[in-house]
Enzyme design. Structure first.
Site, PDB file in Angstrom:
ATOM      1  N   LYS A  82      -1.606 -14.252   1.808  1.00  0.00           N
ATOM      2  CA  LYS A  82      -0.970 -13.036   2.329  1.00  0.00           C
ATOM      3  C   LYS A  82       0.520 -13.293   2.452  1.00  0.00           C
ATOM      4  O   LYS A  82       0.947 -14.434   2.683  1.00  0.00           O
ATOM      5  CB  LYS A  82      -1.537 -12.715   3.718  1.00  0.00           C
ATOM      6  CG  LYS A  82      -1.378 -11.278   4.124  1.00  0.00           C
ATOM      7  CD  LYS A  82      -2.566 -10.450   3.701  1.00  0.00           C
ATOM      8  CE  LYS A  82      -2.539  -9.067   4.287  1.00  0.00           C
ATOM      9  NZ  LYS A  82      -3.745  -8.302   3.988  1.00  0.00           N
ATOM     10  N   GLY A 181      -3.449   6.632   9.331  1.00  0.00           N
ATOM     11  CA  GLY A 181      -2.562   6.329   8.210  1.00  0.00           C
ATOM     12  C   GLY A 181      -3.309   6.392   6.895  1.00  0.00           C
ATOM     13  O   GLY A 181      -4.216   7.217   6.718  1.00  0.00           O
ATOM     14  N   VAL A 183      -5.639   4.563   5.450  1.00  0.00           N
ATOM     15  CA  VAL A 183      -7.095   4.419   5.465  1.00  0.00           C
ATOM     16  C   VAL A 183      -7.735   5.430   6.423  1.00  0.00           C
ATOM     17  O   VAL A 183      -8.709   6.110   6.072  1.00  0.00           O
ATOM     18  CB  VAL A 183      -7.510   2.988   5.881  1.00  0.00           C
ATOM     19  CG1 VAL A 183      -9.030   2.860   5.890  1.00  0.00           C
ATOM     20  CG2 VAL A 183      -6.910   1.957   4.934  1.00  0.00           C
TER      21      VAL A 183
HETATM   22  N1  NAI Z   1      -4.791  -0.066   3.186  1.00  0.00           N
HETATM   23  C1  NAI Z   1      -5.813  -0.813   2.855  1.00  0.00           C
HETATM   24  O1  NAI Z   1      -6.388  -0.691   1.762  1.00  0.00           O
HETATM   25  C2  NAI Z   1      -6.347  -1.811   3.823  1.00  0.00           C
HETATM   26  C3  NAI Z   1      -5.989  -1.788   5.148  1.00  0.00           C
HETATM   27  N2  NAI Z   1      -6.539  -2.666   6.036  1.00  0.00           N
HETATM   28  C4  NAI Z   1      -6.167  -2.620   7.444  1.00  0.00           C
HETATM   29  O2  NAI Z   1      -6.472  -1.328   7.976  1.00  0.00           O
HETATM   30  C5  NAI Z   1      -5.496  -0.951   8.954  1.00  0.00           C
HETATM   31  C6  NAI Z   1      -4.863   0.373   8.545  1.00  0.00           C
HETATM   32  O3  NAI Z   1      -4.233   0.230   7.286  1.00  0.00           O
HETATM   33  P1  NAI Z   1      -3.386   1.426   6.637  1.00  0.00           P
HETATM   34  O4  NAI Z   1      -4.078   2.717   6.911  1.00  0.00           O
HETATM   35  O5  NAI Z   1      -3.103   1.018   5.254  1.00  0.00           O
HETATM   36  O6  NAI Z   1      -2.061   1.338   7.482  1.00  0.00           O
HETATM   37  P2  NAI Z   1      -1.049   2.535   7.841  1.00  0.00           P
HETATM   38  O7  NAI Z   1       0.184   1.862   8.346  1.00  0.00           O
HETATM   39  O8  NAI Z   1      -0.965   3.516   6.758  1.00  0.00           O
HETATM   40  O9  NAI Z   1      -1.790   3.262   9.064  1.00  0.00           O
HETATM   41  C7  NAI Z   1      -1.893   2.743  10.340  1.00  0.00           C
HETATM   42  C8  NAI Z   1      -1.777   3.911  11.310  1.00  0.00           C
HETATM   43  O10 NAI Z   1      -2.026   3.431  12.634  1.00  0.00           O
HETATM   44  C9  NAI Z   1      -1.107   4.073  13.500  1.00  0.00           C
HETATM   45  N3  NAI Z   1      -0.960   3.284  14.706  1.00  0.00           N
HETATM   46  C10 NAI Z   1      -0.252   2.137  14.892  1.00  0.00           C
HETATM   47  N4  NAI Z   1      -0.376   1.718  16.161  1.00  0.00           N
HETATM   48  C11 NAI Z   1      -1.193   2.600  16.781  1.00  0.00           C
HETATM   49  C12 NAI Z   1      -1.709   2.707  18.099  1.00  0.00           C
HETATM   50  N5  NAI Z   1      -1.427   1.821  19.061  1.00  0.00           N
HETATM   51  N6  NAI Z   1      -2.531   3.738  18.402  1.00  0.00           N
HETATM   52  C13 NAI Z   1      -2.836   4.655  17.451  1.00  0.00           C
HETATM   53  N7  NAI Z   1      -2.367   4.614  16.183  1.00  0.00           N
HETATM   54  C14 NAI Z   1      -1.563   3.594  15.868  1.00  0.00           C
HETATM   55  C15 NAI Z   1       0.158   4.212  12.688  1.00  0.00           C
HETATM   56  O11 NAI Z   1       1.010   5.198  13.204  1.00  0.00           O
HETATM   57  C16 NAI Z   1      -0.414   4.576  11.307  1.00  0.00           C
HETATM   58  O12 NAI Z   1      -0.553   5.985  11.162  1.00  0.00           O
HETATM   59  C17 NAI Z   1      -4.508  -2.129   9.010  1.00  0.00           C
HETATM   60  O13 NAI Z   1      -4.909  -2.979  10.055  1.00  0.00           O
HETATM   61  C18 NAI Z   1      -4.685  -2.837   7.673  1.00  0.00           C
HETATM   62  O14 NAI Z   1      -4.391  -4.207   7.756  1.00  0.00           O
HETATM   63  C19 NAI Z   1      -7.493  -3.570   5.650  1.00  0.00           C
HETATM   64  C20 NAI Z   1      -7.900  -3.631   4.343  1.00  0.00           C
HETATM   65  C21 NAI Z   1      -7.294  -2.816   3.323  1.00  0.00           C
HETATM   66  O1  AKG Z   2      -5.878  -3.948  -0.139  1.00  0.00           O
HETATM   67  C1  AKG Z   2      -4.912  -4.582  -0.593  1.00  0.00           C
HETATM   68  O2  AKG Z   2      -3.822  -4.087  -0.820  1.00  0.00           O
HETATM   69  C2  AKG Z   2      -5.074  -6.019  -0.936  1.00  0.00           C
HETATM   70  C3  AKG Z   2      -6.056  -6.662  -0.078  1.00  0.00           C
HETATM   71  C4  AKG Z   2      -5.529  -6.945   1.274  1.00  0.00           C
HETATM   72  O3  AKG Z   2      -4.441  -7.425   1.427  1.00  0.00           O
HETATM   73  C5  AKG Z   2      -6.403  -6.666   2.405  1.00  0.00           C
HETATM   74  O4  AKG Z   2      -7.584  -6.343   2.198  1.00  0.00           O
HETATM   75  O5  AKG Z   2      -5.957  -6.789   3.568  1.00  0.00           O
END
Ligand code: NAI
Ligand code: AKG
Length: 355
Positions: A82, A181, A183
């Site tokens: 990472k 966000g 996901v």
């Molecule tokens: N995007 C992906 O394909 C993957 C994401 N993840 C994990 O899933 C989680 C979400 O990822 P994404 O949606 O890509 O990130 P993102 O940054 O698009 O969405 C996260 C959301 O959580 C909100 N947030 C942050 N702190 C908060 C709080 N205290 N209370 C309520 N909302 C809050 C943010 O405002 C944002 O809308 C992360 O932990 C990431 O590591 C894991 C595997 C793959």
């Molecule tokens: O989903 C991605 O962008 C790559 C994989 C990754 O970093 C994750 O699953 O946290």
């Protein structure tokens, strides 16, 4: 107290940590490679404003180890890595910064493959790709992995419901979704389409408003999500949300979401078990994005990727079966499942010449 990096590496068997600095672009990045027994280390690039350099290094270390387990549990021939870029994703991004980073990735000659993560986008990865081919999840390939991560979380949540309630239909159930966000939004869509009731929160009001309007969700303040009356809690923001402050508030029966490192400490997984709350381990249920970007390495085929991601349902049931077999909490069972595969395949790969 400052972080003892080598002690930490020794404790959890890390291979390599690379500090990347580029004066011209202002790049400050940490690439952590945990384990490459099964194959090259793949893991996204997170951009975040860390309170200290130690916090950033520790985040890269913890996340990269999670990727080793995620890839192993998902049956992929990949190791764990990472990157963390220190900076504000809203202010500090530039073409030069991501190209400078791309040159560091290139210097590792395929030992580490990057992708997007929190704070970085498909567009940022296009800049990285100008300097290296060791990047996935680019616009011309599989694109944003988030909808696929959401699909996998939805499947894994259904498997958890099957285990807990004897049915995998989520229709009529209430799901509390934290973080709307990339996901979280798509997860809400799958859940609403199936007839689940949604209680949602985010720190950005416009994201909440969109989900309320589109899916008829009920909104609560960020701190109120932990005490909501719901069968299922889906953490889709940041990690460490199962902790000493939140646990006493839980009325949930299942925890199943996308966030990495959901448990603040391992003992919180034991406490969930003691409370009878079924935990679908983070690195097993949220592997959809990784499986999707990994498919790009073979020449991206969307249908094949969807098939593989749907397998998260069976994988989650497998974790629950190991937990029962060994009489251990589910978070430990997920580690056992991953470690068994690393050990066995690692031995197989040591036979004859290693490619
Ligand atoms: N995007 C992906 O394909 C993957 C994401 N993840 C994990 O899933 C989680 C979400 O990822 P994404 O949606 O890509 O990130 P993102 O940054 O698009 O969405 C996260 C959301 O959580 C909100 N947030 C942050 N702190 C908060 C709080 N205290 N209370 C309520 N909302 C809050 C943010 O405002 C944002 O809308 C992360 O932990 C990431 O590591 C894991 C595997 C793959
Ligand atoms: O989903 C991605 O962008 C790559 C994989 C990754 O970093 C994750 O699953 O946290």
């Amino acid at each position: 107290m400052s972080l003892e990096v080598f002690e930490y590496m020794k404790k959890y068997d890390y291979e390599q940590v690379v500090l990347c600095y580029d004066k011209a672009s202002g790049l400050k990045a940490i690439i952590a490679i945990h384990d490459t027994t099964l194959g090259p280390a793949l893991g996204g690039t997170r951009m975040w404003t860390y309170a200290s350099e130690d916090d950033a290094i520790l985040d890269a270390l913890r996340l990269s180890r999670g990727m080793t387990y995620k890839a192993a549990a998902a049956g992929l021939n990949l190791g764990g890595g990472k990157t963390v870029i220190i900076g504000d994703p809203r202010k500090d991004k530039s073409e030069a910064l991501f190209r400078a980073f791309g040159r560091y990735v290139e210097s590792l000659n395929g030992r580490y493959i990057t992708a997007e993560d929190v704070g970085t986008s498909v567009q940022d990865m296009e800049y990285v790709r100008m300097e290296t081919r060791w990047v996935t999840g680019v616009a011309s390939g599989s694109g944003d992995p988030s909808p696929m991560t959401a699909f996998g979380v939805w499947k894994g949540m259904k498997a958890a419901a099957k285990e807990k309630f004897g049915t995998d239909s989520l229709s009529g159930m209430t799901v509390a979704v934290q973080g709307l966000g990339h996901v979280g939004y798509y997860l809400c869509k799958y859940l609403a389409d199936e007839g689940a009731k949604l209680v949602v929160t985010d720190i950005f009001p416009e994201r909440v408003e969109k989900v309320v309007q589109e899916f008829g969700a009920r909104a609560v303040e960020p701190e109120a999500i932990y005490g909501v009356e719901a069968e299922i809690f889906a953490p889709c923001a940041l990690g460490a949300v199962v902790n000493d402050e939140t646990l006493p508030q839980f009325k949930f029966q299942i925890i199943a979401g996308a966030a990495n490192n959901v448990l603040k400490e391992e003992r919180h997984g034991d406490e969930l078990e003691a409370k009878g709350i079924l935990y679908a381990p983070d690195f097993v249920i949220n592997a959809g994005g990784l499986i999707n970007v990994a498919d790009e390495l073979e020449g991206y085929n969307r249908e094949r990727a969807i098939q593989k991601i749907a397998g998260i349902y069976d994988n989650i049931l497998r974790v629950f079966a190991i937990a029962k077999r060994d009489n251990i909490p589910t978070y430990k069972a997920a580690e056992v499942m991953a470690e068994e595969r690393i050990r066995t395949i690692g031995q197989v790969r040591n036979n004859f010449l290693r490619k």
